[in-house]
Design a protein around this motif. Structure first.
Motif, mmCIF file in Angstrom:
data_model
loop_
_atom_site.group_PDB
_atom_site.id
_atom_site.type_symbol
_atom_site.label_atom_id
_atom_site.label_comp_id
_atom_site.label_asym_id
_atom_site.label_seq_id
_atom_site.Cartn_x
_atom_site.Cartn_y
_atom_site.Cartn_z
ATOM 1 N N LEU A 277 0.817 -1.207 0.000
ATOM 2 C CA LEU A 277 0.000 0.000 0.000
ATOM 3 C C LEU A 277 0.858 1.266 0.000
ATOM 4 O O LEU A 277 0.538 2.249 -0.671
ATOM 5 N N ALA A 278 1.957 1.222 0.752
ATOM 6 C CA ALA A 278 2.838 2.396 0.823
ATOM 7 C C ALA A 278 3.456 2.690 -0.533
ATOM 8 O O ALA A 278 3.507 3.854 -0.971
ATOM 9 N N ASP A 279 3.928 1.653 -1.212
ATOM 10 C CA ASP A 279 4.553 1.854 -2.517
ATOM 11 C C ASP A 279 3.533 2.251 -3.578
ATOM 12 O O ASP A 279 3.859 2.974 -4.527
ATOM 13 N N HIS A 280 2.289 1.783 -3.437
ATOM 14 C CA HIS A 280 1.233 2.172 -4.374
ATOM 15 C C HIS A 280 0.968 3.670 -4.282
ATOM 16 O O HIS A 280 0.741 4.339 -5.294
ATOM 17 N N GLY A 281 0.973 4.189 -3.062
ATOM 18 C CA GLY A 281 0.945 5.629 -2.863
ATOM 19 C C GLY A 281 -0.401 6.308 -2.939
ATOM 20 O O GLY A 281 -0.472 7.542 -2.887
ATOM 21 N N ALA A 282 -1.491 5.568 -3.045
ATOM 22 C CA ALA A 282 -2.812 6.186 -3.102
ATOM 23 C C ALA A 282 -3.286 6.515 -1.689
ATOM 24 O O ALA A 282 -3.135 5.699 -0.776
ATOM 25 N N PRO A 283 -3.892 7.691 -1.480
ATOM 26 C CA PRO A 283 -4.361 8.061 -0.139
ATOM 27 C C PRO A 283 -5.423 7.102 0.384
ATOM 28 O O PRO A 283 -6.114 6.421 -0.376
ATOM 29 N N LEU A 284 -5.538 7.070 1.705
ATOM 30 C CA LEU A 284 -6.528 6.234 2.395
ATOM 31 C C LEU A 284 -7.435 7.152 3.216
ATOM 32 O O LEU A 284 -7.420 7.126 4.447
ATOM 33 N N PRO A 285 -8.241 7.977 2.550
ATOM 34 C CA PRO A 285 -8.944 9.069 3.244
ATOM 35 C C PRO A 285 -9.970 8.634 4.271
ATOM 36 O O PRO A 285 -10.213 9.349 5.238
ATOM 37 N N GLY A 286 -10.612 7.465 4.073
ATOM 38 C CA GLY A 286 -11.653 7.068 5.015
ATOM 39 C C GLY A 286 -11.175 6.191 6.145
ATOM 40 O O GLY A 286 -11.933 5.891 7.065
ATOM 41 N N VAL A 287 -9.917 5.761 6.104
ATOM 42 C CA VAL A 287 -9.396 4.835 7.112
ATOM 43 C C VAL A 287 -9.011 5.618 8.368
ATOM 44 O O VAL A 287 -8.178 6.517 8.320
ATOM 45 N N ARG A 288 -9.612 5.251 9.480
ATOM 46 C CA ARG A 288 -9.335 5.953 10.745
ATOM 47 C C ARG A 288 -8.313 5.221 11.588
ATOM 48 O O ARG A 288 -7.706 5.797 12.485
ATOM 49 N N ARG A 289 -8.118 3.918 11.310
ATOM 50 C CA ARG A 289 -7.174 3.132 12.107
ATOM 51 C C ARG A 289 -6.555 2.059 11.225
ATOM 52 O O ARG A 289 -7.258 1.294 10.575
ATOM 53 N N ALA A 290 -5.226 2.010 11.179
ATOM 54 C CA ALA A 290 -4.510 0.938 10.485
ATOM 55 C C ALA A 290 -3.640 0.226 11.512
ATOM 56 O O ALA A 290 -3.097 0.857 12.429
ATOM 57 N N THR A 291 -3.529 -1.081 11.350
ATOM 58 C CA THR A 291 -2.758 -1.892 12.296
ATOM 59 C C THR A 291 -1.887 -2.851 11.520
ATOM 60 O O THR A 291 -2.331 -3.467 10.550
ATOM 61 N N SER A 292 -0.622 -2.981 11.943
ATOM 62 C CA SER A 292 0.306 -3.898 11.275
ATOM 63 C C SER A 292 1.072 -4.678 12.332
ATOM 64 O O SER A 292 1.562 -4.114 13.311
ATOM 65 N N ALA A 293 1.167 -5.992 12.128
ATOM 66 C CA ALA A 293 1.858 -6.857 13.078
ATOM 67 C C ALA A 293 2.415 -8.049 12.334
ATOM 68 O O ALA A 293 2.126 -8.275 11.167
ATOM 69 N N GLY A 294 3.231 -8.832 13.034
ATOM 70 C CA GLY A 294 3.836 -10.020 12.451
ATOM 71 C C GLY A 294 5.342 -9.920 12.379
ATOM 72 O O GLY A 294 6.043 -10.929 12.357
ATOM 73 N N ALA A 295 5.850 -8.687 12.324
ATOM 74 C CA ALA A 295 7.288 -8.411 12.289
ATOM 75 C C ALA A 295 7.439 -6.903 12.441
ATOM 76 O O ALA A 295 6.466 -6.158 12.273
ATOM 77 N N PRO A 296 8.646 -6.409 12.756
ATOM 78 C CA PRO A 296 8.831 -4.964 12.828
ATOM 79 C C PRO A 296 8.487 -4.294 11.496
ATOM 80 O O PRO A 296 8.841 -4.795 10.427
ATOM 81 N N VAL A 297 7.786 -3.177 11.570
ATOM 82 C CA VAL A 297 7.432 -2.430 10.366
ATOM 83 C C VAL A 297 8.579 -1.471 10.046
ATOM 84 O O VAL A 297 8.966 -0.658 10.890
ATOM 85 N N PRO A 298 9.154 -1.558 8.839
ATOM 86 C CA PRO A 298 10.266 -0.668 8.492
ATOM 87 C C PRO A 298 9.885 0.795 8.663
ATOM 88 O O PRO A 298 8.753 1.190 8.344
ATOM 89 N N PRO A 299 10.799 1.613 9.178
ATOM 90 C CA PRO A 299 10.480 3.013 9.441
ATOM 91 C C PRO A 299 9.946 3.773 8.224
ATOM 92 O O PRO A 299 9.035 4.587 8.348
ATOM 93 N N GLU A 300 10.499 3.483 7.026
ATOM 94 C CA GLU A 300 10.031 4.212 5.850
ATOM 95 C C GLU A 300 8.605 3.834 5.489
ATOM 96 O O GLU A 300 7.841 4.651 4.943
ATOM 97 N N VAL A 301 8.192 2.586 5.817
ATOM 98 C CA VAL A 301 6.815 2.168 5.563
ATOM 99 C C VAL A 301 5.872 2.878 6.533
ATOM 100 O O VAL A 301 4.793 3.342 6.141
ATOM 101 N N VAL A 302 6.280 2.985 7.791
ATOM 102 C CA VAL A 302 5.478 3.731 8.770
ATOM 103 C C VAL A 302 5.273 5.160 8.290
ATOM 104 O O VAL A 302 4.146 5.686 8.304
ATOM 105 N N GLU A 303 6.344 5.787 7.832
ATOM 106 C CA GLU A 303 6.270 7.183 7.391
ATOM 107 C C GLU A 303 5.337 7.333 6.194
ATOM 108 O O GLU A 303 4.510 8.257 6.139
ATOM 109 N N LYS A 304 5.436 6.410 5.233
ATOM 110 C CA LYS A 304 4.591 6.498 4.030
ATOM 111 C C LYS A 304 3.118 6.267 4.364
ATOM 112 O O LYS A 304 2.242 6.993 3.875
ATOM 113 N N ILE A 305 2.838 5.254 5.190
ATOM 114 C CA ILE A 305 1.447 4.968 5.548
ATOM 115 C C ILE A 305 0.850 6.122 6.334
ATOM 116 O O ILE A 305 -0.304 6.534 6.095
#
Length: 556
Positions: A277-305
């Motif tokens: 989703l981060a690399d796709h780059g399209a906004p997520l205007p209606g999403v109020r909460r995103a959650t990611s787990a399973g492994a550490p999330v790379p800092p650049e992915v956090v920043e993009k999301i």
């Protein structure tokens, strides 16, 4: 039956009464070129989910699948999957969940260990069961779809047989086994985690409090087992059009289509899916909460999301494991604030423990610890093994006594009662602010003659290089005299022929670092890291270590 059963399915009758017409499950039909649908959307509202799962639960009981019966479930994410799972919970049966994409030998071992008495699957799963000898102990067979020549019955027949039976909800006790959920097997053969009903009920409550979840939201959970929490939380669960075993290959256009069509307000995905989703780059205007787990999330992915979400939305990265979830949580803004420390070798901040979890750090020890009095607790700032005690900490692996002994510690409390402390198998430490920092898997530490190196204190230093996609620290040689090797994937489009120049820059980076990264002097490029089947995010460092050792031996 008690008024409120200790059962994750106990929420369904209440929600069916409170919000009968709210969709509980949506399975979107695939969009055709030009914007039309090639298949109809399938919707189950709370009234239908409750009533139909009642009928299936009653029908299962008539076919010998009732309270305590271990039942392998191999059904793709679909309305049938959710109807079946809640029916099994209502019946008090014990679903057995194994990732179907793991190594065939490991899968057979897991199914043999589970000693299942029933097998419910799609026709392909039943064919594999016969050809590969899966779950030979299972004598009660149900096919989701058309039944061929293997006997048993179909889910459709089961539902018809239970029609009209009325409400079904086994009065399960808190300590009764609710499910056997196998780990991803990222560091070995998967283990069957014994979930008791109290564990599931506690998970729902901890997640509700930790993330501020209220009924009525619309969730896009890209990992099917997590979708089971949604109906218990009063959410609408939208099942994405993707292969759940390959989140790194998900089509972001289809994900965005589902998000827009159904008004998704929250989504869950592994770090690999978040990168898509981060690399796709399209906004997520209606999403109020995103959650990611399973492994550490790379800092650049956090920043993009974070940049794609609304300014007031939340991006959570909970820390936990199949054996205990959630353990600690951190929101994206705070995580972004720790990026510089992570890239300097501090590890990955995973936030603060979720109450009432008690997280403590003990001295690293590869041997079993039978009693908490034998563990040596470490002060803040010192790296050790992460342990957790709390209402979601499971207490055993099914049919794996040695693994249970290695991961569980008994602790006697002041009131004379006992509890289980789970050893996470991870290393980390607490900082002065009470935040937990993850430094890597205990089994993946590199034991050099100069002392241990931890993956999450080394890799982020080199991951910051613009032409490096990700790295993996492995050890070659005997523990205590291991040679640290940094394996790496280059960014897409970077010519491997240019690696000598990149290696020179990495050596300079290591020399100037002054911390653990300064001890790395061997760098190797790998074409594509092995990753776990569940999240496509946990790197198979054990396999990489074998690869690195073979390559170094060849050069010698």
């Amino acid at each position: 039956m008690s008024e409120v059963s200790c059962n994750i399915a106990a929420a369904l009758p209440r929600l069916a009464a409170e919000r009968p017409d709210q969709p509980a499950i949506r399975c979107p039909g695939r969009r055709a070129p030009g914007g039309g649908t090639a298949a109809y959307d399938v919707v189950l509202d709370y009234r239908a989910l409750d009533a139909r799962s009642d009928a299936i639960a009653a029908g299962l009981a008539r076919h010998g699948i009732g309270r305590g019966v271990r039942t392998v479930v191999m059904v793709r994410p679909s309305p049938e999957f959710f109807l079946l799972m809640f029916a099994l919970f209502k019946a008090g049966a014990v679903p057995v969940l194994v990732d179907p994409g793991i190594d065939r030998r490991a899968l057979r071992q897991c199914l043999d260990e589970a000693r299942a008495e029933a097998f419910v699957g799609i026709p392909l799963a039943h064919a594999a069961r016969l050809l590969l000898g899966w779950a030979r102990s299972a004598r009660r067979l149900v096919t989701v779809g058309r039944r061929w020549g293997w006997g048993g019955t179909t889910l459709a027949r089961v539902e018809r047989d239970g029609a009209g039976a009325g409400p079904q909800l086994a009065d399960t006790a808190p300590d009764e086994v609710a499910a056997i959920v196998f780990t991803s097997g990222s560091t070995g053969v998967p283990k069957g985690v014994v979930y008791r009903h109290r564990h599931f009920v506690a998970q729902i409550e901890l997640m509700r409090r930790a993330f501020g979840i209220e009924p009525g939201g619309v969730d896009l959970p890209t990992f099917p087992p997590f979708a089971l929490f949604d109906p218990a939380l009063g959410l609408t669960s939208v099942i994405p059009d993707m292969d759940p075993t390959r989140p790194a290959n998900a089509d972001p256009v289809r994900l965005h289509d589902a998000i827009a069509r159904f008004g998704v307000t929250q989504l869950f995905g592994s770090p690999a899916l978040m990168r898509v989703l981060a690399d796709h780059g399209a906004p997520l205007p209606g999403v109020r909460r995103a959650t990611s787990a399973g492994a550490p999330v790379p800092p650049e992915v956090v920043e993009k999301i974070r940049a794609l979400l609304p300014a007031d939305a939340q991006f959570w990265t909970p820390y936990g494991a199949t054996e205990c979830l959630p353990v600690a949580v951190i929101e994206g803004r705070e995580l972004q604030g720790t990026r510089a420390a992570t890239e300097a070798g501090a590890g990955t901040c995973v936030g603060r423990p979720v109450p009432p979890n008690e997280v403590r750090i003990i001295a690293i020890d590869d041997a079993p610890i039978a009693d908490w009095s034998q563990a040596r607790q470490l002060p803040a700032g010192e790296v050790g093994e992460i342990t957790v005690a709390g209402p979601t900490a499971t207490d055993a692996y099914f049919n794996r006594e040695a693994a249970t002994a290695a991961a569980k510690i008994r602790e006697r409390l002041a009131d004379g009662s006992e509890r289980i402390v789970h050893r996470m198998g991870d290393v980390g430490y607490f900082d002065g602010q009470g935040r937990l920092w993850f430094c890597g898997r205990k089994t993946q530490r590199v034991e050099t003659a100069q002392g241990p190196l931890y993956t999450e204190q080394v890799e982020p230093v080199f991951n910051a290089h613009p032409r490096v996609r990700r790295t993996a620290l492995v050890g070659v040689g005997a523990p205590g005299a291991q040679r640290p090797v940094l394996c790496m994937e280059l960014q897409p489009g970077v010519d491997p022929a240019g690696f000598p120049a990149i290696e020179a820059e990495l050596r300079q980076l290591a020399a100037s670092h002054g911390g653990p990264a300064a001890r790395i002097d061997t760098f190797r490029v790998h074409p594509s890291f092995p990753v776990d089947i569940r999240h496509n995010a946990k790197i198979g460092r054990e396999k990489l270590a074998e690869w690195a050792a073979a390559g170094m031996g060849a050069r010698a």
